[in-house]
Design an enzyme around this catalytic site. Structure first.
Site: not given
Ligand code: NBP
Length: 486
Positions: A11-12, A34, A77, A104, A130, A132, A185, A188-189, A192
């Site tokens: 997951g990139l 990814n 996701k 999450n 946590s 971001g 986690k 925590h949110n 927050e």
């Molecule tokens: P996203 O939550 O936007 O997810 C995108 C990623 O999920 C992409 O790599 C996408 O691959 C992959 N993906 C999806 Br959508 N469906 C998939 C599937 N069926 N099989 C495999 N891969 C799949 O990414 P993010 O914002 O980097 O967050 C990642 C995780 O970390 C989430 O759970 C998020 O809630 C959590 N988180 C985020 C933050 C933040 O600040 N953003 C903070 C803390 C935790 P693709 O490129 O092929 O579509």
């Protein structure tokens, strides 16, 4: 570069990429995958170029490229994507391999996955991450929980990449079994949400009742950040207040629409509180406050119809500002007390045996609610591991004794001026209800018994004995067979 990677990240998107760069910068070789391979290629040829990163175009290739036991961290996701990816990985894994879900995910999904994967002898970890994207790159707070056998294999990597508290301690420790890492986690949110709502209410009161300029307000928050409220959120508030829009010259904050968004973890916390029967009302209020803010069109219409009082100027702005500071501190203690009360209930319900003080320490760096205040929470739980409510710890009881009058003054001033302060009000109600020897719940019990024969307990009889009164004189003295008292 090593032939085999120490760990994989699948997951990139923004979080995954940054975690990979963080791991690599600490000396680990990282395999990356990814679902959409173009993203892997773009990363390997871009930000990941020239680093110890092994790109994989299939899950099979990813699994082949890893040291044993395999350590694979999912950063996708939350929801079905996690199950789908685990399903794809499983045919290429062996007993003892480790899957870490760093997204999450809802903690009950993590509990389900942990149970399913345990049958397949895969060690599953649900890790709260946590801080971001910045945290992921420079040091997040990490809250791993699940199969304890995985900890010895991931501890060094996790502690190396995590944020460090001001005293150098890694903001990462083992939380507990199955879904506990993701629960912590989520909580925590939730906390927050309440912190942000209370800071916003404080700002609103100072702005409208003291008529302070943005510069004065920014300086005030900067000053608050040197005392007991010292925290990341207070720090960024003063920075936000000062920021001007280069195009218009206006303060950016004045240009931002007053309709708050949310991604759902606050709602989960409130739902869990309801499920476990815990009064995390201030956290729930913070979620509802965002919901109400989002009903902007309705608010604008109502503003034309529903009257309120004029908003007077505070007579002594300096004194009122100090009351707001103390009110914020008191309300914050109440909100954290609710959060830890909920955590305790979850720990008991799911047999997690959580260490509340250590959890407070994990939040000291990297994450959004990082604050000096968490050291006092750690101290409280170190002094009494069975502390039923944070407000009863001598330090916090003393702090509340000092600040509660300010919270009352501020809530009263807000009410008389027609300024909504739902989090402050709810924190005060929690404080007062929690210290009440007698609440009006006996009338609720009487009404329930009157219309539904739901029965009640009596103060002059042992607990567990239930009584019914024939309130209407209809002669119906039989109680309902269902016990509705819980
Ligand atoms: P996203 O939550 O936007 O997810 C995108 C990623 O999920 C992409 O790599 C996408 O691959 C992959 N993906 C999806 Br959508 N469906 C998939 C599937 N069926 N099989 C495999 N891969 C799949 O990414 P993010 O914002 O980097 O967050 C990642 C995780 O970390 C989430 O759970 C998020 O809630 C959590 N988180 C985020 C933050 C933040 O600040 N953003 C903070 C803390 C935790 P693709 O490129 O092929 O579509």
């Amino acid at each position: 570069m090593k032939n085999r990677a120490d760990i994989a990240v699948a997951g990139l998107a923004v979080m995954g990429e940054n975690l990979v760069l963080n791991m690599e910068s600490k000396g680990f070789t990282v395999a990356v995958y990814n679902r959409t391979n173009a993203r892997t290629e773009a990363f390997a040829g871009g930000r990941g170029k020239g680093r110890n990163i092994l790109p994989a175009s299939t899950v099979e290739e990813l699994c082949d490229s890893l040291e044993r036991p395999r350590r694979i961290m999912l950063m996708v996701k939350a929801g079905p994507p996690v199950d789908e990816l685990i399903g794809k990985l499983l045919p290429h894994l062996e007993p003892g391999d480790i899957i870490i879900d760093g997204g999450n995910s809802f903690f009950k999904d993590t509990m389900r996955r942990a149970a399913e994967l345990q049958k397949k002898e895969i060690l599953f970890v649900g890790a709260g991450v946590s801080g971001g994207e910045e945290g992921a790159l420079h040091g997040p707070s990490l809250m791993p929980g699940g199969d304890i056998r995985a900890w010895e294999h991931i501890r060094d990597i996790f502690r190396a990449i995590s944020a460090k508290a001001p005293d150098g301690t890694p903001c990462c420790d083992w939380v507990g079994p199955d879904g506990s890492g993701h629960f912590v986690k989520m909580l925590h949110n939730g906390i927050e949400y309440s912190d942000m709502q209370m800071i916003s209410e404080a700002w609103e009161l100072l702005r409208r009742l003291c008529r302070f300029t943005p510069e004065t307000l920014a300086a005030l928050f900067e000053n608050w950040n040197r005392g007991e409220l010292e925290s990341y959120l207070i720090e960024i508030t003063s920075e936000i207040l000062r920021r001007k829009d280069p195009e218009t010259g206006a303060y950016v904050l004045d240009l931002i629409l007053d309709s708050a968004g949310q991604k759902g973890t606050g709602k989960w916390t409130a739902e869990c509180a309801l499920d476990l029967g815990m009064p995390a009302a201030t956290i729930a209020e913070a979620v509802f406050a965002r919901c109400l803010s989002a009903l902007r069109e309705e608010r604008l219409r109502a503003a034309e119809i529903l009257p309120g009082p004029p908003v007077p100027k505070a007579q002594d702005e300096t004194a009122f500002a100090e009351s707001v500071r103390q009110a914020l501190y008191a309300a914050k203690i109440c909100a954290y007390a609710q959060g830890f009360q909920l955590l305790r209930a979850a720990s008991q319900e799911f047999n997690w045996n959580l260490n509340y003080g250590d959890i407070a320490l994990m939040w000291r760096g990297g994450c959004i609610i990082r604050a000096k205040f968490l050291d006092d929470i750690k101290r409280a739980f170190s002094a009494d591991g069975n502390l039923a409510n944070l407000m009863l710890d001598p330090f916090f009881a003393g702090a509340l004794a000092k600040a509660q009058e300010s919270l009352r003054k501020v809530v009263a001033a807000a009410a008389m001026s027609g300024i909504a302060v739902p989090a402050f009000s709810s924190a005060l109600a929690y404080y007062d209800a929690s210290r009440s020897k007698r609440l009006p719940a006996n009338l609720i019990q009487a009404m329930r018994d009157c219309f539904g024969a739901h029965t009640y307990e009596r103060i002059d009889r042992p607990r567990g004995e239930f009584f019914h009164t024939d309130w209407t004189g209809s002669g119906n003295v039989s109680a309902t067979s269902t016990n509705y008292n819980r």
